[in-house]
Design a protein around this motif. Structure first.
Motif, mmCIF file in Angstrom:
data_model
loop_
_atom_site.group_PDB
_atom_site.id
_atom_site.type_symbol
_atom_site.label_atom_id
_atom_site.label_comp_id
_atom_site.label_asym_id
_atom_site.label_seq_id
_atom_site.Cartn_x
_atom_site.Cartn_y
_atom_site.Cartn_z
ATOM 1 N N ALA A 1 26.327 25.115 20.313
ATOM 2 C CA ALA A 1 25.415 26.334 20.873
ATOM 3 C C ALA A 1 26.448 27.182 21.759
ATOM 4 C CB ALA A 1 24.339 25.858 21.430
ATOM 5 N N ARG B 1 27.379 30.710 21.289
ATOM 6 C CA ARG B 1 27.261 31.862 22.355
ATOM 7 C C ARG B 1 28.579 32.894 22.538
ATOM 8 N NH1 ARG B 1 26.198 30.588 28.779
ATOM 9 N NH2 ARG B 1 28.625 30.027 28.387
ATOM 10 N N CYS C 1 20.634 29.831 23.032
ATOM 11 C CA CYS C 1 19.704 29.325 22.129
ATOM 12 C C CYS C 1 18.981 28.170 22.754
ATOM 13 C CB CYS C 1 20.106 29.056 20.866
ATOM 14 S SG CYS C 1 21.234 27.545 20.842
ATOM 15 N N HIS C 2 17.764 27.662 22.390
ATOM 16 C CA HIS C 2 17.055 26.444 22.877
ATOM 17 C C HIS C 2 17.485 25.265 21.853
ATOM 18 C CE1 HIS C 2 13.075 24.648 24.273
ATOM 19 N NE2 HIS C 2 14.054 23.974 24.560
ATOM 20 N N VAL C 3 18.182 24.282 22.025
ATOM 21 C CA VAL C 3 18.415 23.184 21.477
ATOM 22 C C VAL C 3 17.291 22.413 21.248
ATOM 23 C CG1 VAL C 3 20.139 21.387 20.708
ATOM 24 C CG2 VAL C 3 20.723 23.487 21.664
ATOM 25 N N PRO D 1 26.863 28.281 13.096
ATOM 26 C CA PRO D 1 27.923 28.807 14.257
ATOM 27 C C PRO D 1 29.320 28.690 13.488
ATOM 28 C CG PRO D 1 26.626 26.936 15.229
ATOM 29 C CD PRO D 1 26.173 27.124 14.031
ATOM 30 N N PHE E 1 18.558 18.404 14.860
ATOM 31 C CA PHE E 1 18.184 19.515 15.864
ATOM 32 C C PHE E 1 18.028 20.872 15.331
ATOM 33 C CE2 PHE E 1 22.515 21.177 15.645
ATOM 34 C CZ PHE E 1 23.368 20.321 15.536
ATOM 35 N N ARG E 2 17.419 21.684 15.951
ATOM 36 C CA ARG E 2 17.325 23.085 15.744
ATOM 37 C C ARG E 2 18.188 23.911 16.915
ATOM 38 N NH1 ARG E 2 13.562 22.090 11.606
ATOM 39 N NH2 ARG E 2 13.339 19.948 11.655
ATOM 40 N N PHE E 3 18.284 25.062 16.436
ATOM 41 C CA PHE E 3 18.287 26.242 17.738
ATOM 42 C C PHE E 3 17.325 26.860 17.675
ATOM 43 C CE2 PHE E 3 22.592 24.371 18.184
ATOM 44 C CZ PHE E 3 23.311 24.490 16.962
ATOM 45 N N LEU E 4 16.427 26.479 18.274
ATOM 46 C CA LEU E 4 15.495 27.805 18.512
ATOM 47 C C LEU E 4 15.457 28.868 19.192
ATOM 48 C CD1 LEU E 4 12.745 24.753 19.861
ATOM 49 C CD2 LEU E 4 13.068 25.504 17.557
ATOM 50 N N PRO E 5 14.932 29.847 19.190
ATOM 51 C CA PRO E 5 13.508 30.076 18.730
ATOM 52 C C PRO E 5 13.630 29.969 17.093
ATOM 53 C CG PRO E 5 14.369 32.176 19.173
ATOM 54 C CD PRO E 5 15.142 31.137 19.731
#
Lengths: 404, 405
Positions: A189, A193, A200-202, B8, B359-363
């Motif tokens: 993440a 960035r 983001c929210h992992v 990414p 895992f996810r990269f929310l939203p």
């Protein structure tokens, strides 16, 4: 021999983490990130001490841990998040940080006013890491969970154990590998960035970590194939397992997968007659007769000192390894030479073994450098230096319970 | 560098030269996040290959479930790096790549002139990742190991099983976790290191990774307890009460760590008289009475189904988890609500699935994983050697006939 390379700074040098995690998986995630060079400020409170700072009789631990491995390398700042001034300071700290990490049940951060949606108002490109048993969304997301529970839910516990025995609970290691997956996701993440300017929210689900560790069994199940507990065995490989050596609870893992390895094992155990035995002539025969083979091998290994036998067999480049306990690990010359386990010295001159270079980065920067902090040890640095509060302001906040 | 799926590592190229699960799993994780992974296999079959390790999800040709899980989405080529031409083609591939992950044994690297230091000098911008059981350096560096060896090399093997399994079978050998967990965990650690290396602006570097080192890194509690004066073993590492509980149709795991959870357990069991003993309000007293508590708990659970106990526990706030089989996990309504399983495309098979990354990269709720697995080794040779490296058809045919490719 280490390859000489120019000195570089640690990979995550300059990354600051505000750490609200507690218990095991979360603290290990942030601990791994500190091994890579990140600065980690553990936000604690006397209202809710982390498990390492209190006794837990169900684990057989009558007093709090004097040394908490996942707290090494971190700073400690105390904040009462239920006090509006404490919560406001938390946000100010987030505003000067890169990552927020938490491992509460989904919903708790929202109730504290520290949800992702709240925090990106103060730090728009924030990377927030949330670790939970079942994830931030989904039918079971509100359920509590600990390592043996999420390893059971994820399928790993069911598949671990003796073929004729019950499932086996996976404990701390399950927390730690969840933490390691979380470290991966967090660095990914941060990488994203750097390229896009967006955080983001992992959303890390511990039970999904367990499911990935049995991903092959999931694929097999989707093809209609049932996979069962198999102890230490590997299909069509024999001898492949753990064998007794002389003395109490001394075991040697031997994992033969080729005929050449089998010949080496037979020679090392002084049993060339095994090579003439039709029961053990090739991989297929050895697999068919694995029960008899295991008895034969056990009969020989039991005559030998574990470490002497392992040393001879490893010299012969055979795939064997003693089943090591903690005492073995700290004495292991290979691990000490690689700085995987080091001796730390505390503020009162006390020494303890600690994990350190889990990864060999160039010039050896990835490792542990600090003793675990006492509660609130770094309040002056965090509130004074980072947030610019004057000494009397800090004293007032402390007196009024906002820094507790 | 992100693509429409928010991955990414789109645009990054990774060469994977791994026979074992650890490096292959690291490459899979990076590929799931968008890296273009080119997997190099040998031109001919050798003994004991992961491709043919059962259980098999395809029979003609044989393809193992572990191979499919580890290698979905990769580009598959064959190459013998031990030949001069093979070495030269390998160099061309590395010249276009950002990362190499390889587990060629140390002796083999010398023979083929692909030692990590040499590669680092030849390709100054390349991240060279060596993943070996005990690393490239140190007294044990040339010793081979498989997953069970690795698991027992880190301290956790000596501690499994504990609890119910140990009570039933105290004289049996200690256990590794299922399958190749030791190697997969090492793969996770390797993925972290690669990601961190890519994050830095330091350019190329060599990472000397060890499966044992990473798994020791996952055994922090064991070390910590040693420092407390306790060398843990299977007998003493057991929850005072709770743990593995047999139900009428399976097993659940139950663990009480907080006072409110104990009160919930008492309610869940219908407030039996034995549980109302005021001494049991104290956690220390409960730990002392653990055996007796477990006798009551097991007796109560034996007549109830997993589903019943799980539902009761949910209502009472008691941490309980069913021991789910792979089929149970695949059919999990919770995981369906997270769209957790990704399709594996293998030949004509329509139904194969694998778990996504955890895992996810929310939203954004996108789950990462799955993809196509080639049944025949080298199926992407033309794509890579002809299109990407610009070689001729004649050259490729000659290399195929001489075993270079």
């Amino acid at each position: 021999m280490h390859v000489h390379q120019p000195k570089t700074t640690p990979p995550l040098d300059g990354v600051r983490i505000v750490d609200f995690t507690h218990h095991a998986a979360g603290p290990y995630a942030t601990f791994f990130l500190t091994l890579l060079g990140a600065e980690c400020i553990k936000v604690e409170s006397v209202q809710r001490l982390d498990i390492g700072r209190r006794p837990h009789p169900v684990y057989g631990r009558p007093g709090p841990a004097g040394f908490e491995q996942p707290m090494a390398n971190k700073l400690s700042a105390t904040l009462n998040l239920k006090d509006p001034r404490g919560a406001a300071l938390a946000k100010r700290l987030v505003a000067v940080s890169d990552v927020v990490a938490e491992s509460f049940r989904p919903g708790v951060m929202d109730r504290l006013g520290l949800a992702y949606a709240d925090l990106i108002l103060v730090r728009p490109d924030l990377v927030m890491l949330s670790i939970s048993s079942s994830g931030q969304f989904g039918l079971d997301s509100a359920d509590p969970g600990y390592a043996p529970i999420f390893s059971a839910l994820g399928g790993l516990g069911y598949l671990t154990g003796y073929p004729d025995g019950p499932p086996v609970e996976i404990r701390n290691m399950m927390d730690n590998v969840t933490g390691m997956n979380a470290a991966f996701a967090t660095v990914a993440a941060l990488y994203q960035r750097r390229r896009t300017g967006q955080g983001c929210h992992v959303d890390m689900s511990a039970r999904e970590v367990a499911t990935n560790l049995v991903g092959d069994a999931i694929a097999a199940a989707s093809a209609g194939l049932a996979v069962q507990r198999a102890g230490n065995a590997r299909a069509y490989c024999a001898p492949y397992g753990v064998y007794p050596c002389a003395g109490e609870d001394r075991w040697l893992s031997i994992c033969v997968t080729t005929d050449a390895e089998w010949r080496g094992v037979a020679a090392s155990l002084g049993r060339p007659d095994w090579l003439r035995d039709p029961r053990f002539a090739d991989a297929s025969a050895r697999w068919q007769n694995r029960a008899a083979l295991d008895l034969e091998v056990s009969g020989e290994t039991a005559k030998h000192d574990r470490d002497a036998l392992a040393g001879r067999m490893q010299q012969a480049r055979l795939p064997v390894m003693p089943s090591l306990n903690a005492r073995d690990l700290v004495a292991d010359e290979h691990l000490r030479g690689r700085d995987v386990i080091v001796e730390l010295t505390g503020p009162e001159g006390q020494t303890r073994h600690s994990l350190s270079a889990v990864w060999q980065f160039p010039a050896g920067e990835a490792g542990v450098t600090r003793w675990p902090p006492t509660l609130g040890q770094d309040n002056n640095y965090v509130f004074g230096e980072l947030l610019g509060l004057a000494d009397d302001e800090i004293a007032d906040l402390r007196r009024e319970g906002a820094l507790a | 560098m992100t693509d429409e799926l928010g991955r990414p590592l789109s645009g990054a190229t990774l060469i994977e030269c791994c026979d074992d699960a650890a490096g292959a799993y690291a490459a899979k994780m990076l590929g799931d996040l968008g890296a273009d992974v080119i997997k190099i296999e040998t031109p001919t079959e050798r003994g004991n290959e992961l491709r043919r390790q059962p259980p098999l999800v395809s029979m003609t040709p044989p393809l193992g479930a572990m191979f499919a899980f580890l290698n979905a989405g990769k580009t598959f080529i064959t190459l013998d790096v031990g030949t001069p031409t093979g070495r030269a083609l390998f160099a061309e591939l590395l010249g276009q790549a950002h990362v190499l992950i390889y587990d060629v044994p140390v002796e083999g690297r010398r023979r083929c002139d692909i030692e990590s230091g040499a590669l680092r000098r030849q390709f100054p911008e390349l991240v060279v990742v060596s993943i070996l059981p005990y690393g490239e350096s140190g007294p044990r560096s040339g010793v081979p190991a498989h997953s069970v060896n690795v698991f027992h090399a880190c301290g956790e093997g000596a501690l499994l099983p504990n609890g119910l399994s140990y009570d039933l079978f105290p004289d049996r050998p200690p256990l590794s976790a299922y399958g190749q967990v030791g190697s997969l965990q090492a793969g996770v650690g390797a993925a972290v290191a690669v990601m961190a290396a890519l994050y830095t602006s330091a350019g190329g570097q060599v990472l000397d990774l060890s499966e044992q080192d990473i798994n020791v890194g996952l055994s922090g509690m064991t070390l910590q307890r040693f420092g407390d004066g306790v060398t843990e073993n299977r007998r003493i590492r057991s929850y005072a009460y709770g743990g593995v509980i047999e139900c009428s149709d399976g097993f659940v795991e139950l663990l009480i760590l907080e006072q409110r959870q104990w009160l919930g357990l008492v309610e869940m069991m219908g407030r039996p008289g034995w549980a109302l003993d005021p001494r049991l309000d104290d956690p220390q007293q409960r730990a002392t009475a653990g055996k007796a508590i477990n006798q009551h708990l097991r007796s109560w659970a034996r007549d109830r189904t997993v589903e019943e106990i799980t539902a009761l526990a949910k209502r009472s706030g008691v941490p309980v988890g069913a021991y789910a089989s792979p089929e149970d996990v695949l059919n999990s309504r919770h995981e369906a609500s997270r769209d957790f399983f990704r399709p594996l495309e293998i030949g004509d098979a329509m139904n194969l699935q694998a778990p996504a990354l955890p895992f996810r990269f929310l939203p954004d709720r996108t789950a990462f994983g799955g993809g196509r697995v080639r049944l025949i080794r080298g199926e992407d040779n033309e794509d890579v050697f002809l299109k990407r490296l610009g070689k001729s058809t004649e050259e490729l045919e000659r290399w195929l006939s001489t075993g270079v490719v």
